[in-house]
Design a protein around this motif. Structure first.
Motif, PDB file in Angstrom:
ATOM      1  N   ASP A   3      23.595  50.689  37.591  1.00  0.00           N
ATOM      2  CA  ASP A   3      24.537  50.026  38.492  1.00  0.00           C
ATOM      3  C   ASP A   3      25.919  50.107  37.864  1.00  0.00           C
ATOM      4  O   ASP A   3      26.116  49.674  36.723  1.00  0.00           O
ATOM      5  CB  ASP A   3      24.155  48.564  38.697  1.00  0.00           C
ATOM      6  CG  ASP A   3      22.910  48.408  39.550  1.00  0.00           C
ATOM      7  OD1 ASP A   3      22.722  49.224  40.463  1.00  0.00           O
ATOM      8  OD2 ASP A   3      22.151  47.458  39.304  1.00  0.00           O
ATOM      9  N   VAL A   4      26.857  50.675  38.608  1.00  0.00           N
ATOM     10  CA  VAL A   4      28.219  50.834  38.102  1.00  0.00           C
ATOM     11  C   VAL A   4      29.221  50.483  39.187  1.00  0.00           C
ATOM     12  O   VAL A   4      28.894  50.453  40.379  1.00  0.00           O
ATOM     13  CB  VAL A   4      28.490  52.271  37.592  1.00  0.00           C
ATOM     14  CG1 VAL A   4      27.623  52.611  36.398  1.00  0.00           C
ATOM     15  CG2 VAL A   4      28.308  53.284  38.691  1.00  0.00           C
ATOM     16  N   LEU A   5      30.445  50.243  38.749  1.00  0.00           N
ATOM     17  CA  LEU A   5      31.574  50.010  39.645  1.00  0.00           C
ATOM     18  C   LEU A   5      32.644  51.016  39.276  1.00  0.00           C
ATOM     19  O   LEU A   5      32.989  51.155  38.098  1.00  0.00           O
ATOM     20  CB  LEU A   5      32.102  48.578  39.467  1.00  0.00           C
ATOM     21  CG  LEU A   5      33.411  48.249  40.174  1.00  0.00           C
ATOM     22  CD1 LEU A   5      33.201  48.212  41.691  1.00  0.00           C
ATOM     23  CD2 LEU A   5      33.948  46.917  39.678  1.00  0.00           C
ATOM     24  N   PHE A  18      32.798  50.956  35.263  1.00  0.00           N
ATOM     25  CA  PHE A  18      32.362  49.708  34.647  1.00  0.00           C
ATOM     26  C   PHE A  18      30.862  49.550  34.834  1.00  0.00           C
ATOM     27  O   PHE A  18      30.320  49.890  35.881  1.00  0.00           O
ATOM     28  CB  PHE A  18      33.046  48.500  35.311  1.00  0.00           C
ATOM     29  CG  PHE A  18      34.507  48.388  35.033  1.00  0.00           C
ATOM     30  CD1 PHE A  18      34.960  47.657  33.940  1.00  0.00           C
ATOM     31  CD2 PHE A  18      35.435  48.992  35.849  1.00  0.00           C
ATOM     32  CE1 PHE A  18      36.321  47.532  33.683  1.00  0.00           C
ATOM     33  CE2 PHE A  18      36.791  48.885  35.604  1.00  0.00           C
ATOM     34  CZ  PHE A  18      37.239  48.146  34.512  1.00  0.00           C
ATOM     35  N   GLY A  19      30.207  49.006  33.829  1.00  0.00           N
ATOM     36  CA  GLY A  19      28.807  48.620  33.926  1.00  0.00           C
ATOM     37  C   GLY A  19      28.739  47.105  34.061  1.00  0.00           C
ATOM     38  O   GLY A  19      29.759  46.415  33.953  1.00  0.00           O
ATOM     39  N   PHE A  20      27.548  46.585  34.297  1.00  0.00           N
ATOM     40  CA  PHE A  20      27.347  45.153  34.451  1.00  0.00           C
ATOM     41  C   PHE A  20      26.575  44.601  33.259  1.00  0.00           C
ATOM     42  O   PHE A  20      25.509  45.105  32.921  1.00  0.00           O
ATOM     43  CB  PHE A  20      26.573  44.845  35.737  1.00  0.00           C
ATOM     44  CG  PHE A  20      27.290  45.270  36.983  1.00  0.00           C
ATOM     45  CD1 PHE A  20      28.310  44.504  37.508  1.00  0.00           C
ATOM     46  CD2 PHE A  20      26.943  46.452  37.628  1.00  0.00           C
ATOM     47  CE1 PHE A  20      28.978  44.902  38.654  1.00  0.00           C
ATOM     48  CE2 PHE A  20      27.601  46.855  38.777  1.00  0.00           C
ATOM     49  CZ  PHE A  20      28.631  46.073  39.296  1.00  0.00           C
ATOM     50  N   ASP A  21      27.118  43.588  32.625  1.00  0.00           N
ATOM     51  CA  ASP A  21      26.412  42.861  31.576  1.00  0.00           C
ATOM     52  C   ASP A  21      25.903  41.576  32.215  1.00  0.00           C
ATOM     53  O   ASP A  21      26.635  40.594  32.333  1.00  0.00           O
ATOM     54  CB  ASP A  21      27.354  42.561  30.411  1.00  0.00           C
ATOM     55  CG  ASP A  21      26.673  41.835  29.263  1.00  0.00           C
ATOM     56  OD1 ASP A  21      25.587  41.241  29.476  1.00  0.00           O
ATOM     57  OD2 ASP A  21      27.231  41.847  28.158  1.00  0.00           O
ATOM     58  N   VAL A  28      31.767  45.520  32.109  1.00  0.00           N
ATOM     59  CA  VAL A  28      32.035  46.134  30.818  1.00  0.00           C
ATOM     60  C   VAL A  28      32.531  47.564  31.058  1.00  0.00           C
ATOM     61  O   VAL A  28      31.833  48.352  31.706  1.00  0.00           O
ATOM     62  CB  VAL A  28      30.745  46.172  29.962  1.00  0.00           C
ATOM     63  CG1 VAL A  28      31.012  46.840  28.626  1.00  0.00           C
ATOM     64  CG2 VAL A  28      30.178  44.784  29.782  1.00  0.00           C
ATOM     65  N   PRO A  29      33.742  47.907  30.563  1.00  0.00           N
ATOM     66  CA  PRO A  29      34.223  49.289  30.735  1.00  0.00           C
ATOM     67  C   PRO A  29      33.283  50.270  30.050  1.00  0.00           C
ATOM     68  O   PRO A  29      32.869  50.050  28.920  1.00  0.00           O
ATOM     69  CB  PRO A  29      35.594  49.283  30.058  1.00  0.00           C
ATOM     70  CG  PRO A  29      35.960  47.858  29.875  1.00  0.00           C
ATOM     71  CD  PRO A  29      34.690  47.083  29.821  1.00  0.00           C
ATOM     72  N   ARG A  30      32.947  51.356  30.754  1.00  0.00           N
ATOM     73  CA  ARG A  30      32.043  52.373  30.198  1.00  0.00           C
ATOM     74  C   ARG A  30      32.756  53.685  29.918  1.00  0.00           C
ATOM     75  O   ARG A  30      32.485  54.337  28.924  1.00  0.00           O
ATOM     76  CB  ARG A  30      30.900  52.659  31.164  1.00  0.00           C
ATOM     77  CG  ARG A  30      29.827  51.647  31.154  1.00  0.00           C
ATOM     78  CD  ARG A  30      28.623  52.233  31.845  1.00  0.00           C
ATOM     79  NE  ARG A  30      27.549  51.267  31.902  1.00  0.00           N
ATOM     80  CZ  ARG A  30      26.482  51.398  32.625  1.00  0.00           C
ATOM     81  NH1 ARG A  30      26.327  52.473  33.384  1.00  0.00           N
ATOM     82  NH2 ARG A  30      25.562  50.476  32.625  1.00  0.00           N
ATOM     83  N   ALA A  31      33.588  54.108  30.868  1.00  0.00           N
ATOM     84  CA  ALA A  31      34.216  55.424  30.722  1.00  0.00           C
ATOM     85  C   ALA A  31      35.476  55.495  31.570  1.00  0.00           C
ATOM     86  O   ALA A  31      35.663  54.705  32.496  1.00  0.00           O
ATOM     87  CB  ALA A  31      33.245  56.517  31.176  1.00  0.00           C
ATOM     88  N   GLU A  32      36.320  56.459  31.222  1.00  0.00           N
ATOM     89  CA  GLU A  32      37.508  56.782  32.021  1.00  0.00           C
ATOM     90  C   GLU A  32      37.448  58.261  32.354  1.00  0.00           C
ATOM     91  O   GLU A  32      37.191  59.085  31.477  1.00  0.00           O
ATOM     92  CB  GLU A  32      38.791  56.460  31.256  1.00  0.00           C
ATOM     93  CG  GLU A  32      38.978  54.986  30.995  1.00  0.00           C
ATOM     94  CD  GLU A  32      40.300  54.666  30.302  1.00  0.00           C
ATOM     95  OE1 GLU A  32      41.083  55.596  30.012  1.00  0.00           O
ATOM     96  OE2 GLU A  32      40.538  53.477  30.047  1.00  0.00           O
ATOM     97  N   THR A  33      37.663  58.582  33.624  1.00  0.00           N
ATOM     98  CA  THR A  33      37.635  59.962  34.093  1.00  0.00           C
ATOM     99  C   THR A  33      39.011  60.325  34.619  1.00  0.00           C
ATOM    100  O   THR A  33      39.532  59.632  35.495  1.00  0.00           O
ATOM    101  CB  THR A  33      36.598  60.125  35.225  1.00  0.00           C
ATOM    102  OG1 THR A  33      35.325  59.680  34.764  1.00  0.00           O
ATOM    103  CG2 THR A  33      36.501  61.572  35.678  1.00  0.00           C
TER     104      THR A  33
END
Length: 120
Positions: A3-5, A18-21, A28-33
């Motif tokens: 699950d991501v935003l 962003f992921g969900f904690d 929670v930031p996961r990556a930048e594209t």
């Protein structure tokens, strides 16, 4: 699938994933594209394998493959549009992408390839 935003940062020309904690009840930031051209509107394919990104600065629509484990994005290609898209939606079968435009007051239907990539 994770699950991501996805958030488009128009002024920074990037998409932040962003992921969900759940335990901490926060994003929670996961990556930048990188997304040069001011990403503004998004749509997801019915199979959740492709993210469609509409660009406001450099009008166009990009198709991005979504990694099912991490949510990371990989570009499948981009098509130019006359105006910046205001709305995107894939049909239920995943064969077409609808785009609507305030400027020019029109809508367009784009065929999707078997890999989910949008074409002209």
């Amino acid at each position: 699938m994770a699950d991501v935003l996805y958030v488009g940062l128009q002024d920074d020309d990037k998409i932040v994933t962003f992921g969900f904690d759940a335990g901490a009840a926060k994003l929670v930031p996961r990556a930048e594209t990188p997304a040069v051209g001011a990403p503004s509107v998004f749509a997801v394919s019915p199979d959740r394998r492709t993210l469609y990104v509409g660009y406001r600065g450099t009008p166009g629509i990009e198709s991005c493959r979504i990694d099912s484990a991490s949510g990371a994005l990989t570009s499948l290609g981009r098509v130019a549009t006359e105006h910046p898209p205001t709305y995107l939606a894939a049909d239920r079968a995943g064969n077409y992408l609808l785009s609507a435009y305030y400027q020019g007051a029109y809508a367009a239907v784009h065929p999707l390839g078997s890999d989910g990539a949008v074409s002209g």
